[in-house]
Scaffold this motif. Structure first.
Motif, PDB file in Angstrom:
ATOM      1  N   THR A   4       0.838  -1.210   0.000  1.00  0.00           N
ATOM      2  CA  THR A   4       0.000   0.000   0.000  1.00  0.00           C
ATOM      3  C   THR A   4       0.867   1.252   0.000  1.00  0.00           C
ATOM      4  O   THR A   4       0.600   2.193  -0.756  1.00  0.00           O
ATOM      5  CB  THR A   4      -0.942   0.007   1.227  1.00  0.00           C
ATOM      6  OG1 THR A   4      -1.740  -1.170   1.197  1.00  0.00           O
ATOM      7  CG2 THR A   4      -1.829   1.233   1.225  1.00  0.00           C
ATOM      8  N   LYS A   5       1.912   1.254   0.828  1.00  0.00           N
ATOM      9  CA  LYS A   5       2.813   2.412   0.862  1.00  0.00           C
ATOM     10  C   LYS A   5       3.532   2.589  -0.466  1.00  0.00           C
ATOM     11  O   LYS A   5       3.722   3.699  -0.936  1.00  0.00           O
ATOM     12  CB  LYS A   5       3.837   2.279   2.004  1.00  0.00           C
ATOM     13  CG  LYS A   5       3.292   2.645   3.339  1.00  0.00           C
ATOM     14  CD  LYS A   5       4.391   2.737   4.365  1.00  0.00           C
ATOM     15  CE  LYS A   5       3.803   3.186   5.681  1.00  0.00           C
ATOM     16  NZ  LYS A   5       4.836   3.497   6.652  1.00  0.00           N
ATOM     17  N   LEU A   6       3.927   1.485  -1.081  1.00  0.00           N
ATOM     18  CA  LEU A   6       4.610   1.546  -2.373  1.00  0.00           C
ATOM     19  C   LEU A   6       3.677   2.120  -3.435  1.00  0.00           C
ATOM     20  O   LEU A   6       4.066   2.975  -4.224  1.00  0.00           O
ATOM     21  CB  LEU A   6       5.104   0.155  -2.773  1.00  0.00           C
ATOM     22  CG  LEU A   6       5.905   0.080  -4.069  1.00  0.00           C
ATOM     23  CD1 LEU A   6       7.143   0.964  -3.992  1.00  0.00           C
ATOM     24  CD2 LEU A   6       6.307  -1.349  -4.344  1.00  0.00           C
ATOM     25  N   VAL A  12       2.109   9.294  -5.932  1.00  0.00           N
ATOM     26  CA  VAL A  12       2.689  10.630  -5.750  1.00  0.00           C
ATOM     27  C   VAL A  12       3.699  10.914  -6.849  1.00  0.00           C
ATOM     28  O   VAL A  12       3.762  12.023  -7.386  1.00  0.00           O
ATOM     29  CB  VAL A  12       3.337  10.768  -4.347  1.00  0.00           C
ATOM     30  CG1 VAL A  12       4.173  12.026  -4.240  1.00  0.00           C
ATOM     31  CG2 VAL A  12       2.263  10.735  -3.265  1.00  0.00           C
ATOM     32  N   GLU A  13       4.467   9.900  -7.229  1.00  0.00           N
ATOM     33  CA  GLU A  13       5.449  10.052  -8.304  1.00  0.00           C
ATOM     34  C   GLU A  13       4.757  10.388  -9.634  1.00  0.00           C
ATOM     35  O   GLU A  13       5.240  11.218 -10.405  1.00  0.00           O
ATOM     36  CB  GLU A  13       6.273   8.764  -8.434  1.00  0.00           C
ATOM     37  CG  GLU A  13       7.462   8.897  -9.344  1.00  0.00           C
ATOM     38  CD  GLU A  13       8.330   7.637  -9.352  1.00  0.00           C
ATOM     39  OE1 GLU A  13       9.204   7.564 -10.237  1.00  0.00           O
ATOM     40  OE2 GLU A  13       8.126   6.743  -8.516  1.00  0.00           O
TER      41      GLU A  13
END
Length: 159
Positions: A4-6, A12-13
């Motif tokens: 999930t964080k990835l 965002v990227e």
């Protein structure tokens, strides 16, 4: 790192790449390699994530980049992909809805697909939570290009 964080970092990227690409295009006032590469990077990442919301937004931004600098042939496939996702928008969140619908409508007005342009603008007006003047103005312009002068004046006056 959790998946999930990835995914969040990759999202965002994508957003960052599109914003940078738009900023560089505006600074250079033309199509340029840096902007094109950043848009391509954002597109690939959005597809990799299979995030329909981000894919639709990237396609719109990338198409409008080419549209702005009058490379309509390069803009075409991005607006087609964007419109396919917008046609199924009940399944996705539309980022920047006023901007998204206005940019897509501008392209479809250019290629004289007034029905699609008007539909997108009407959806944008229904979904809008902000100032409607840009959408209403674009709707007036679309009706003008279509030859419906009375409808055009009505929407220009509302804008």
């Amino acid at each position: 790192m959790s998946s999930t964080k990835l995914r969040d970092l990759e999202s965002v990227e994508i957003i960052n790449a599109v914003l940078q690409a738009n900023l560089l295009a505006k600074k250079n006032n033309n199509i340029n390699n840096e902007s094109s590469n950043l848009f391509n990077k954002a597109e690939k990442l959005a597809k990799k994530l299979n995030n329909k919301t981000l894919m639709q937004w990237v396609f719109t931004q990338q198409g409008y980049y080419y549209f702005t600098y009058r490379d309509y042939i390069k803009a075409w496939p991005f607006f087609l992909q964007s419109s396919r996702l917008l046609n199924n928008s009940s399944n996705i969140l539309i980022l920047q809805p006023e901007d998204t619908y206005t940019k897509n409508a501008a392209f479809f007005t250019l290629i004289q697909d007034y029905k699609k342009s008007i539909r997108f603008l009407e959806i944008g007006i229904e979904d809008s939570t902000n100032d409607l003047s840009k959408l209403l103005h674009e709707l007036g312009y679309t009706y003008f290009k279509k030859g419906s002068v009375d409808s055009s004046f009505m929407f220009y006056n509302k804008a």
